[in-house]
Design an enzyme around this catalytic site. Sequence first.
Site, PDB file in Angstrom:
ATOM      1  N   GLU A  61       0.807  -1.226   0.000  1.00  0.00           N
ATOM      2  CA  GLU A  61       0.000   0.000   0.000  1.00  0.00           C
ATOM      3  C   GLU A  61       0.841   1.278   0.000  1.00  0.00           C
ATOM      4  OE1 GLU A  61      -0.738  -2.601   1.891  1.00  0.00           O
ATOM      5  OE2 GLU A  61      -2.783  -3.167   1.331  1.00  0.00           O
ATOM      6  N   HIS A 130     -10.542  -4.936  10.384  1.00  0.00           N
ATOM      7  CA  HIS A 130     -11.213  -4.721   9.101  1.00  0.00           C
ATOM      8  C   HIS A 130     -12.491  -3.913   9.262  1.00  0.00           C
ATOM      9  CE1 HIS A 130      -8.423  -7.740   7.624  1.00  0.00           C
ATOM     10  NE2 HIS A 130      -8.823  -7.508   6.399  1.00  0.00           N
TER      11      HIS A 130
END
Lengths: 330, 350
Positions: A61, A130
Amino acid sequence: MSEETPVWKALNLAMDAEMSSDDSVFTLGEDVGLYGGSYRVTQDLYARYGEWRVRDTPISEGSFTGLAVGAAMAGLRPVVEIMTVNFALLALDAIINMAAKIPFMSGGQFPMPLVVRMPGGVAKQLAAQHSQRLEHTLMNAAGLRIAVPATPQDAWWQLRQAIRSNEPIVLLEHELLYFSKGRLDTDLPPPPMHRATVRRPGKDLTIISYSHMANLALKAAQRLSSEGMDIEVIDLRSLRPIDWDCCVNSVRKTHHLLVVEEDCGFAGAGAEIVATLAERCFPDLDAPARRLAGLDMPTPYNGTLETASIPTTAAIMDTVRQMLVPGEIS
Amino acid sequence: MKRDTLLSMLHDMLLARAFEERAAQEYTRGNIAGFLHLYPGEEAVAVGVLHGAEPNDYIVSTYREHVHALVRGVPAEKVMAELFGKRDGCSGGMGGSMHLFDQERRFMGGYGIVGETYPIAIGIGYSIAMQELPEAVICFFGDGAVNQGTFHESLNMAALWKLPVLFVCENNRYQIGTEIHRHSAMTEVYKRACGYRIPSEKVNGMDVLAVHQATRSALQRIREGTGPQFLEVETYRFRGHSMSDPGSYRPNVEVQAFKDEDPVTVVLEESIPDFPTESQLEALGRDNIVHLTGHMRQQGYLEMEDVTRMKGEISKLVDKAVDFALNSPEPDMHDAWRALYCNRGQEVLI
């Protein structure tokens, strides 16, 4: 075209429209290509535009978001998909230290036509790593813009506007909204990207919210109307900048303010909204402004606890009742 | 190699040294504030690499980037004015020493966060590759930066997609105050790049010709479409990490050993320097400008009058840069807001 469309499809159509009209638009991220995107947003684009414009990346990322920053400096218009907002923590250097600061640090020499799309929010039992949102972090980065579409119509135009903009923009998409349907009229002209919208006019109390929670607030307001409460619901659509005029006008009309957010209330978007509106319209308020927010804890995996940790339609209704009918406070 | 090229390389090395030493003076006078990371000792790297690049190539640099900018052609007065934080600086006074930018010369910035140069560079490389342009990106970083995650992430993507990036590790053996043997399990940095199948070599960074030659070859391979290349350039900085760092972690004998080999000082001294013979050059091994000047004298390219003249010109140029910086106005808040909203254009936000 005006038909029931899910949010993912609206985003997909928006990507397609911009990619077909501008060769410098490209998208990258984990599984955006062959796989078609975890939430289908990039479905079919790989076949249509090829791997250079729809790029599957390694799980890196920090660097692929930074890659997009560099590409934007060299004239492309990148759209980064970070698989979930939670992974964006690894890309914050690229977003905050690079994208938000390079136009400024260079004395205005470099445009930053960068879009970073991030699915996020509390979905269904995804556990603490998450299930979060990062608006509190991103809202604090001067130089960034943040859009938070809640409907297919807004998703469609806000993504297109973001791609065309020369400023770095983060698009926070809620995972629970991707498959919710709504009207998409592609012939309607776009409102300014960061203008808030009054989803339901009312005269007794203002609820300010955004994204998934704006939909819950709307539902709560509709139900409360049968109890004789006329609630105005504002969907912010944007967290940076915030359309203060819309908020101020509403509070001046209803004299009551409730902010609903899914993120932890501590030092979050609601704190900013309540503080600013206290500064701007304190004399207009008949009662203290309130926030209804997610609890200040990581999201529990257990389904019951998960639901209890974030605002629900019922909780919103309860809070409004407490604010408008003080005798009912328990 | 042509005489003009060599002279211009010598000129840039001398300018680099003079500019940086003057910047140090201006810092102690209070005209420059904040962090100031100086380059003396490493001139052969910037000059060797950047003289090997084409005007269409992009440069991405670190916080120790004044000399990269100068050699790239950013006028000395624009660089000095930026160090002074003035409106006429190359970043309008918004960036300072660590954030020099020059869009026109494709100088894509100096970055203050270690490890940021790689993703910026591969992003520019991606843009070049996607549009199939005959350009390349030169990405500078220090040995301290090779332990950042972005090093591995970015080298992997660069190799995977054959991006036209030349990675240049300026290995000066210290990450601020920590010596390379204490910060890297693998101290031969170029070997790390081999792990990503990137052609990689180690170059003597005290020898400007070797750096130049290695750069030319690497850029040629990049233009042939073979993907990224990697150079580990071994060099040494004579000063501390920044002006606030006296560099006390390094033994004096070590610093002195490198300084003894530094011919820039010799050239800048008033007396006519005694250039070493070829055999002495061989013995010196890792010297930089001695190699350059020795080579030039051998070829009959260089007379002492040239050096003296050059020195005079450079001295005036640096004086002029400081005057320019002193006389440039302070930016105001209007300039700051304009820099922040530079890209907003005609958009209606709300």
